[in-house]
Design a protein around this motif. Structure first.
Motif, PDB file in Angstrom:
ATOM      1  N   ARG A 187      10.490  14.035 -75.343  1.00  0.00           N
ATOM      2  CA  ARG A 187      11.352  15.086 -74.994  1.00  0.00           C
ATOM      3  C   ARG A 187      10.533  16.412 -74.642  1.00  0.00           C
ATOM      4  O   ARG A 187      11.070  16.904 -73.867  1.00  0.00           O
ATOM      5  CB  ARG A 187      11.894  15.244 -76.598  1.00  0.00           C
ATOM      6  CG  ARG A 187      12.738  14.280 -77.307  1.00  0.00           C
ATOM      7  CD  ARG A 187      13.042  14.446 -78.924  1.00  0.00           C
ATOM      8  NE  ARG A 187      13.790  15.660 -79.080  1.00  0.00           N
ATOM      9  CZ  ARG A 187      13.947  16.201 -80.204  1.00  0.00           C
ATOM     10  NH1 ARG A 187      13.436  15.452 -81.260  1.00  0.00           N
ATOM     11  NH2 ARG A 187      14.689  17.150 -80.550  1.00  0.00           N
ATOM     12  N   VAL A 188       9.332  16.449 -75.304  1.00  0.00           N
ATOM     13  CA  VAL A 188       8.504  17.578 -74.688  1.00  0.00           C
ATOM     14  C   VAL A 188       8.260  17.419 -73.259  1.00  0.00           C
ATOM     15  O   VAL A 188       8.083  18.260 -72.320  1.00  0.00           O
ATOM     16  CB  VAL A 188       7.147  17.685 -75.466  1.00  0.00           C
ATOM     17  CG1 VAL A 188       6.201  18.769 -74.848  1.00  0.00           C
ATOM     18  CG2 VAL A 188       7.824  18.193 -76.933  1.00  0.00           C
ATOM     19  N   HIS A 189       7.726  16.231 -72.877  1.00  0.00           N
ATOM     20  CA  HIS A 189       7.311  15.978 -71.482  1.00  0.00           C
ATOM     21  C   HIS A 189       8.481  16.193 -70.466  1.00  0.00           C
ATOM     22  O   HIS A 189       8.347  16.722 -69.445  1.00  0.00           O
ATOM     23  CB  HIS A 189       6.670  14.674 -71.282  1.00  0.00           C
ATOM     24  CG  HIS A 189       5.073  14.491 -71.692  1.00  0.00           C
ATOM     25  ND1 HIS A 189       4.420  13.552 -71.663  1.00  0.00           N
ATOM     26  CD2 HIS A 189       4.211  15.643 -71.974  1.00  0.00           C
ATOM     27  CE1 HIS A 189       3.077  13.866 -72.351  1.00  0.00           C
ATOM     28  NE2 HIS A 189       3.030  15.050 -72.204  1.00  0.00           N
ATOM     29  N   ILE A 218      -0.229  17.538 -75.973  1.00  0.00           N
ATOM     30  CA  ILE A 218       0.952  18.170 -76.777  1.00  0.00           C
ATOM     31  C   ILE A 218       0.397  18.165 -78.178  1.00  0.00           C
ATOM     32  O   ILE A 218      -0.538  17.797 -78.719  1.00  0.00           O
ATOM     33  CB  ILE A 218       2.028  17.041 -76.933  1.00  0.00           C
ATOM     34  CG1 ILE A 218       2.862  16.720 -75.581  1.00  0.00           C
ATOM     35  CG2 ILE A 218       2.771  17.288 -77.996  1.00  0.00           C
ATOM     36  CD1 ILE A 218       3.942  15.547 -75.693  1.00  0.00           C
ATOM     37  N   GLY A 219       0.790  19.617 -78.676  1.00  0.00           N
ATOM     38  CA  GLY A 219       0.264  20.078 -80.059  1.00  0.00           C
ATOM     39  C   GLY A 219       1.499  20.924 -80.638  1.00  0.00           C
ATOM     40  O   GLY A 219       2.457  21.076 -80.020  1.00  0.00           O
ATOM     41  N   ALA A 223       4.883  21.460 -78.307  1.00  0.00           N
ATOM     42  CA  ALA A 223       4.920  21.970 -76.956  1.00  0.00           C
ATOM     43  C   ALA A 223       3.455  21.441 -76.390  1.00  0.00           C
ATOM     44  O   ALA A 223       2.662  20.860 -76.921  1.00  0.00           O
ATOM     45  CB  ALA A 223       4.730  23.437 -77.127  1.00  0.00           C
ATOM     46  N   VAL A 224       3.589  21.750 -75.057  1.00  0.00           N
ATOM     47  CA  VAL A 224       2.272  21.483 -74.107  1.00  0.00           C
ATOM     48  C   VAL A 224       1.441  22.603 -74.391  1.00  0.00           C
ATOM     49  O   VAL A 224       1.824  23.905 -73.919  1.00  0.00           O
ATOM     50  CB  VAL A 224       3.038  21.264 -72.626  1.00  0.00           C
ATOM     51  CG1 VAL A 224       1.656  21.344 -71.787  1.00  0.00           C
ATOM     52  CG2 VAL A 224       3.692  19.863 -72.445  1.00  0.00           C
ATOM     53  N   VAL A 225       0.418  22.349 -74.827  1.00  0.00           N
ATOM     54  CA  VAL A 225      -0.705  23.232 -75.280  1.00  0.00           C
ATOM     55  C   VAL A 225      -2.091  22.771 -74.904  1.00  0.00           C
ATOM     56  O   VAL A 225      -2.321  21.786 -75.127  1.00  0.00           O
ATOM     57  CB  VAL A 225      -0.743  23.741 -76.806  1.00  0.00           C
ATOM     58  CG1 VAL A 225       0.773  24.597 -76.918  1.00  0.00           C
ATOM     59  CG2 VAL A 225      -0.721  22.433 -77.681  1.00  0.00           C
TER      60      VAL A 225
END
Length: 305
Positions: A237-239, A189-190, A200-202
């Motif tokens: 939240r992102v995952h 995540i970044g 976001a997943v980056v």
């Protein structure tokens, strides 16, 4: 504003810009230097560069350090739901819709304002804006959070966060039906490459691991328990959005059409465990689900009848 100019010699070729400036400004931390670089204070040959820029011979670095501003964070008589307190730590049950620490546009009504009124002493490691704050949870996330009352406690808790020995368990309501009973999301995540207020997943992000298991399934939602192996910003939240099950009420990473008249994502920090800084004994604290969360679960159960 103080201005400086440096010439890059052969010994500094290949050095990161933030490392070079940190070495020159001996009384400033690297995180402080990175902050002012991101804020546009450093130029290399007249061009703005990022912290990780590698220096070349004979380049000229110009640096403008902004004047320090004294911020007076006011103690405010805001009620606190205290789960546990001693001379080293205080464990708070943070309500939804409360910001943890002051930030631009939000200098009052925060957990820190309330803590300053309640406590005579807090760890000073994170400065005037974040006294005692070892970790944080989002404004719209409720639940258990530990605060350090002195620097020894702060260092101990921070080390446990760093080596992932602090236990943190969350309960979340997500969109859709998760079929498997348990799962794991291992995605870095970044900062989002286009929208800087989002994560976001980056590929270039920091390692992030979330374990989840299903607690209960409803008609079109799933109640899950999420356990953090790492602690990145907005990690759950992102995952969960990444695997197609964003949190209910999450307007940033989830669906724009919302239900239940919510203030934000349905996410609660249910359990927190750590080794006490002084006694060295493991302690674990449970925060009950807030009323709004319980009411949503009852409503969803009734829809199944």
């Amino acid at each position: 504003m103080d201005s400086f100019e440096y010439k890059v010699n052969e010994d500094s070729v290949g050095t990161r810009l933030d490392v070079f400036i940190s070495n020159e400004l001996e009384n400033k931390s690297r995180s402080y230097v990175q902050g002012i670089i991101e804020g546009g204070a450093a130029f290399v040959n007249g061009k703005m560069r990022k912290s990780n820029y590698k220096l070349k011979v004979d380049e000229t670095i110009t640096l403008s350090i902004p004047e320090a501003t004294e911020l007076d964070v006011v103690a405010e008589d805001i009620p606190l739901d205290i789960i546990y307190e001693d001379s080293d730590v205080i464990v708070i049950n943070k309500p939804q819709d409360m910001v943890v620490h002051p930030a631009p546009g939000n200098y009052s009504g925060t957990l820190v304002n309330a803590l300053l009124y309640h406590c005579k002493d807090l760890s000073g490691i994170n400065g005037v804006l974040r006294p005692g704050i070892v970790h944080r949870i989002d404004k719209d996330t409720s639940g258990a959070l530990v605060v350090a009352k002195n620097d020894n406690a702060h260092n101990s808790l921070a080390e446990q966060l760093k080596d992932h020995s602090m236990t943190r368990s969350y309960v979340a309501l997500v969109e859709g039906i998760i079929k498997q009973e348990v799962g794991l999301v291992d995605e870095p995540i970044g900062r989002h490459p286009k929208d800087r207020i989002k994560m976001a997943v980056v590929e270039s992000g920091k390692k992030a691991i979330t374990h989840y298991k299903v607690i209960e399934r409803f008609e079109s939602h799933t109640l899950v328990e999420c356990n953090l192996e790492t602690g990145r910003t907005h990690q759950i939240r992102v995952h969960m959005a990444k695997i197609g099950h964003p949190l209910v009420g999450d307007l940033i990473y989830g669906f724009k059409k919302q239900h239940f008249n919510l203030k934000g994502q349905v996410l609660h920090a249910k359990m927190l465990g750590f080794i006490h800084p002084s006694t060295k004994k493991y302690m674990e604290f449970v925060s009950p689900l807030p009323n709004y969360f319980e009411k949503i679960i009852i409503k969803l159960r009734n829809e199944l009848k």
